[in-house]
Write a protein that holds these residues in place. Structure first.
Motif, PDB file in Angstrom:
ATOM      1  N   PHE A  87       0.841  -1.191   0.000  1.00 19.99           N
ATOM      2  CA  PHE A  87       0.000   0.000   0.000  1.00 19.99           C
ATOM      3  C   PHE A  87       0.878   1.244   0.000  1.00 19.99           C
ATOM      4  O   PHE A  87       1.897   1.305   0.682  1.00 19.99           O
ATOM      5  N   SER A  88       0.466   2.248  -0.755  1.00 24.35           N
ATOM      6  CA  SER A  88       1.150   3.532  -0.729  1.00 24.35           C
ATOM      7  C   SER A  88       0.724   4.313   0.507  1.00 24.35           C
ATOM      8  O   SER A  88      -0.349   4.104   1.061  1.00 24.35           O
ATOM      9  N   SER A  89       1.568   5.237   0.932  1.00 21.45           N
ATOM     10  CA  SER A  89       1.189   6.135   2.023  1.00 21.45           C
ATOM     11  C   SER A  89       0.218   7.207   1.541  1.00 21.45           C
ATOM     12  O   SER A  89      -0.352   7.936   2.346  1.00 21.45           O
ATOM     13  N   HIS A  90       0.016   7.310   0.227  1.00 20.95           N
ATOM     14  CA  HIS A  90      -0.936   8.269  -0.348  1.00 20.95           C
ATOM     15  C   HIS A  90      -2.291   7.597  -0.543  1.00 20.95           C
ATOM     16  O   HIS A  90      -2.370   6.457  -0.990  1.00 20.95           O
ATOM     17  N   GLN A  91      -3.332   8.286  -0.226  1.00 22.61           N
ATOM     18  CA  GLN A  91      -4.688   7.789  -0.444  1.00 22.61           C
ATOM     19  C   GLN A  91      -5.198   8.111  -1.844  1.00 22.61           C
ATOM     20  O   GLN A  91      -6.102   7.450  -2.347  1.00 22.61           O
ATOM     21  N   GLU A  92      -4.644   9.124  -2.467  1.00 22.07           N
ATOM     22  CA  GLU A  92      -5.040   9.531  -3.815  1.00 22.07           C
ATOM     23  C   GLU A  92      -3.789   9.893  -4.609  1.00 22.07           C
ATOM     24  O   GLU A  92      -2.773  10.301  -4.047  1.00 22.07           O
ATOM     25  N   LEU A  93      -3.869   9.759  -5.941  1.00 24.21           N
ATOM     26  CA  LEU A  93      -2.801  10.198  -6.817  1.00 24.21           C
ATOM     27  C   LEU A  93      -3.191  11.509  -7.487  1.00 24.21           C
ATOM     28  O   LEU A  93      -4.345  11.705  -7.856  1.00 24.21           O
ATOM     29  N   THR A  94      -2.206  12.398  -7.640  1.00 25.85           N
ATOM     30  CA  THR A  94      -2.414  13.598  -8.434  1.00 25.85           C
ATOM     31  C   THR A  94      -1.727  13.396  -9.773  1.00 25.85           C
ATOM     32  O   THR A  94      -1.015  12.413  -9.983  1.00 25.85           O
ATOM     33  N   THR A  95      -1.915  14.301 -10.678  1.00 27.06           N
ATOM     34  CA  THR A  95      -1.287  14.178 -11.996  1.00 27.06           C
ATOM     35  C   THR A  95       0.135  14.700 -12.002  1.00 27.06           C
ATOM     36  O   THR A  95       0.837  14.591 -12.997  1.00 27.06           O
ATOM     37  N   ASP A  96       0.584  15.283 -10.890  1.00 25.50           N
ATOM     38  CA  ASP A  96       1.934  15.831 -10.807  1.00 25.50           C
ATOM     39  C   ASP A  96       2.903  14.731 -10.395  1.00 25.50           C
ATOM     40  O   ASP A  96       3.004  14.367  -9.230  1.00 25.50           O
ATOM     41  N   GLN A  97       3.606  14.175 -11.347  1.00 25.32           N
ATOM     42  CA  GLN A  97       4.503  13.066 -11.044  1.00 25.32           C
ATOM     43  C   GLN A  97       5.628  13.470 -10.103  1.00 25.32           C
ATOM     44  O   GLN A  97       6.130  12.657  -9.342  1.00 25.32           O
ATOM     45  N   SER A  98       6.017  14.730 -10.138  1.00 26.13           N
ATOM     46  CA  SER A  98       7.143  15.150  -9.303  1.00 26.13           C
ATOM     47  C   SER A  98       6.817  15.007  -7.833  1.00 26.13           C
ATOM     48  O   SER A  98       7.694  14.779  -7.016  1.00 26.13           O
ATOM     49  N   SER A  99       5.553  15.118  -7.478  1.00 30.92           N
ATOM     50  CA  SER A  99       5.194  14.973  -6.069  1.00 30.92           C
ATOM     51  C   SER A  99       5.413  13.545  -5.605  1.00 30.92           C
ATOM     52  O   SER A  99       5.736  13.296  -4.453  1.00 30.92           O
ATOM     53  N   HIS A 100       5.249  12.569  -6.536  1.00 29.49           N
ATOM     54  CA  HIS A 100       5.417  11.171  -6.144  1.00 29.49           C
ATOM     55  C   HIS A 100       6.876  10.812  -5.969  1.00 29.49           C
ATOM     56  O   HIS A 100       7.216   9.918  -5.208  1.00 29.49           O
ATOM     57  N   SER A 101       7.748  11.493  -6.686  1.00 36.47           N
ATOM     58  CA  SER A 101       9.160  11.162  -6.556  1.00 36.47           C
ATOM     59  C   SER A 101       9.718  11.572  -5.215  1.00 36.47           C
ATOM     60  O   SER A 101      10.801  11.172  -4.846  1.00 36.47           O
ATOM     61  N   ARG A 102       8.924  12.357  -4.450  1.00 32.51           N
ATOM     62  CA  ARG A 102       9.397  12.774  -3.131  1.00 32.51           C
ATOM     63  C   ARG A 102       8.634  12.085  -2.018  1.00 32.51           C
ATOM     64  O   ARG A 102       8.723  12.480  -0.860  1.00 32.51           O
ATOM     65  N   ASN A 103       7.815  11.070  -2.365  1.00 34.76           N
ATOM     66  CA  ASN A 103       7.007  10.465  -1.310  1.00 34.76           C
ATOM     67  C   ASN A 103       7.817   9.478  -0.491  1.00 34.76           C
ATOM     68  O   ASN A 103       8.998   9.258  -0.729  1.00 34.76           O
ATOM     69  N   SER A 104       7.116   8.830   0.448  1.00 35.29           N
ATOM     70  CA  SER A 104       7.817   7.969   1.400  1.00 35.29           C
ATOM     71  C   SER A 104       7.610   6.498   1.118  1.00 35.29           C
ATOM     72  O   SER A 104       7.699   5.675   2.009  1.00 35.29           O
ATOM     73  N   ASP A 105       7.314   6.125  -0.121  1.00 40.54           N
ATOM     74  CA  ASP A 105       7.044   4.740  -0.470  1.00 40.54           C
ATOM     75  C   ASP A 105       8.327   3.954  -0.717  1.00 40.54           C
ATOM     76  O   ASP A 105       8.446   3.210  -1.684  1.00 40.54           O
ATOM     77  N   GLN A 106       9.324   4.144   0.091  1.00 44.21           N
ATOM     78  CA  GLN A 106      10.589   3.426  -0.014  1.00 44.21           C
ATOM     79  C   GLN A 106      11.242   3.685  -1.366  1.00 44.21           C
ATOM     80  O   GLN A 106      11.827   2.804  -1.988  1.00 44.21           O
ATOM     81  N   GLU A 107      11.149   4.922  -1.851  1.00 41.54           N
ATOM     82  CA  GLU A 107      11.721   5.248  -3.143  1.00 41.54           C
ATOM     83  C   GLU A 107      13.097   5.904  -3.004  1.00 41.54           C
ATOM     84  O   GLU A 107      13.567   6.617  -3.867  1.00 41.54           O
ATOM     85  N   SER A 108      13.726   5.705  -1.891  1.00 41.22           N
ATOM     86  CA  SER A 108      15.047   6.279  -1.661  1.00 41.22           C
ATOM     87  C   SER A 108      16.098   5.463  -2.405  1.00 41.22           C
ATOM     88  O   SER A 108      15.806   4.431  -3.006  1.00 41.22           O
ATOM     89  N   GLU A 109      17.341   5.920  -2.369  1.00 46.02           N
ATOM     90  CA  GLU A 109      18.425   5.195  -3.009  1.00 46.02           C
ATOM     91  C   GLU A 109      18.646   3.850  -2.316  1.00 46.02           C
ATOM     92  O   GLU A 109      18.322   3.681  -1.140  1.00 46.02           O
ATOM     93  N   PRO A 110      19.201   2.860  -3.031  1.00 50.02           N
ATOM     94  CA  PRO A 110      19.455   1.556  -2.413  1.00 50.02           C
ATOM     95  C   PRO A 110      20.339   1.685  -1.181  1.00 50.02           C
ATOM     96  O   PRO A 110      21.230   2.528  -1.125  1.00 50.02           O
TER      97      PRO A 110
END
Length: 323
Positions: free
Chosen positions: A77-100
């Motif tokens: 599950f994502s920490s976001h309940q909804e998606l927006t159309t701004d992809q840049s906002s997702h690149s800063r989220n907390s869904d374990q998208e950090s560097e290895p």
């Protein structure tokens, strides 16, 4: 773990994986309203029509490893309940998208034999110095955290082990492949014949063969309903399936289950000539020997993931041929 959300976060999305591939994974559970590909991070975010659809999808894929174009992908599950159309906002989220980092999370579905820290060390030490291993049990299956001395070693291990080659399987079995398994087979499709059409269907065949890997497709031949084709993700998985159709191993038993209750649950499928109940790491398990392989197979496909005295039991074939 994140709270349930309509948004599902998918990791290990290689560049060969398309939006259509991901839609094919999730559309059986409901409509996908939005999809964002994060190509730079090999990740994706998909928003289902409602939470019920996303919960159903993750419940299913907690037991069945999703695979796309031969690559395992991982969902949460994502920490976001909804998606927006701004992809840049997702690149800063907390869904374990950090560097290895230097810690790997390993998940093993359909455990056939007890997995010890020594076995894990044998598998992972080939890629660098392993500082620490912590193993635990989750609903998704057996899991372990493996900490390397450096991030480079962890990245190398992740890349190597995702290919699922025979060397990895051999390491898990103490350095050699199981008897009868060569690890060189390249044929992925199995022919299953002499099916009992009254008792066997595609769902039961899935129960049988998913114990040994990822199933790409199952096809029961309409002109010969006692014959089916089962395509596995690779030749090694197909070879493992062929070589393990023997005595059954029952796990996830209730601690106070009796031999009589187990026999009553399984004996409708054939003559049982021997049973043995035992514990591994405090978990109640059993070996059940049927008179024939056909009877053992019928018991597995019919009773895998069924309830017995408050527990959902798991059944696989044992490597042993006698008690």
């Amino acid at each position: 773990m994140a709270e349930p959300s309509k948004v599902i976060h998918i990791r290990n999305v290689g560049h060969e994986i398309t939006e259509a591939d991901l839609l094919q994974l999730l559309q059986p559970f409901g409509s996908v309203s939005k999809l964002v590909m994060l190509r730079g991070k090999n990740q994706a975010l998909l928003q289902m029509q409602d939470i019920h659809s996303s919960v159903s999808a993750l419940q299913y894929y907690s037991a069945v490893q999703p695979s796309v174009r031969g690559r395992h992908v991982y969902m949460q599950f994502s920490s976001h309940q909804e998606l927006t159309t701004d992809q840049s906002s997702h690149s800063r989220n907390s869904d374990q998208e950090s560097e290895p980092n230097r810690i790997l999370l390993a998940t093993v579905h359909h455990v056939l034999y007890p997995i010890t820290v020594e076995i894990l060390h044998q598998v992972f030490k080939a890629y660098g110095y392993v500082e620490k291993i912590v193993k635990f049990q989750k609903s998704a299956g057996f899991q372990a955290l493996i900490q390397y001395q450096s991030r480079h070693e962890a990245v190398e291990a992740l890349a190597a082990l995702h290919t699922g080659r025979a060397a990895t399987i051999a390491a898990a079995f103490g350095g050699t492949l199981p008897p009868g398994v060569t690890g060189t087979n390249e044929r992925c499709t199995l022919i299953v014949s002499n099916l009992n059409t009254d008792k066997t269907n595609e769902d039961k065949l899935f129960n049988l063969f998913s114990l040994y890997g990822n199933i790409v497709r199952i096809k029961v031949l309409h002109n010969k309903p006692d014959l089916a084709l089962v395509e596995m993700a690779d030749g090694l998985q197909a070879e493992l399936a062929v070589n393990y159709l023997k005595m059954i191993h029952v796990s996830a038993l209730a601690q106070d289950v009796s031999e009589e209750a187990l026999l009553a649950h399984l004996s409708e499928h054939g003559s049982i000539v021997g049973t043995k109940l035992f514990e591994v790491n405090g978990k109640r398990q059993a070996l059940v020997l049927f008179e024939s392989e056909e009877e053992a197979t019928e018991a597995l496909v019919s009773k895998h993931a069924t309830p017995l005295e408050g527990s959902t039991i798991r059944i696989s074939f044992s490597q042993m041929q006698s008690l």
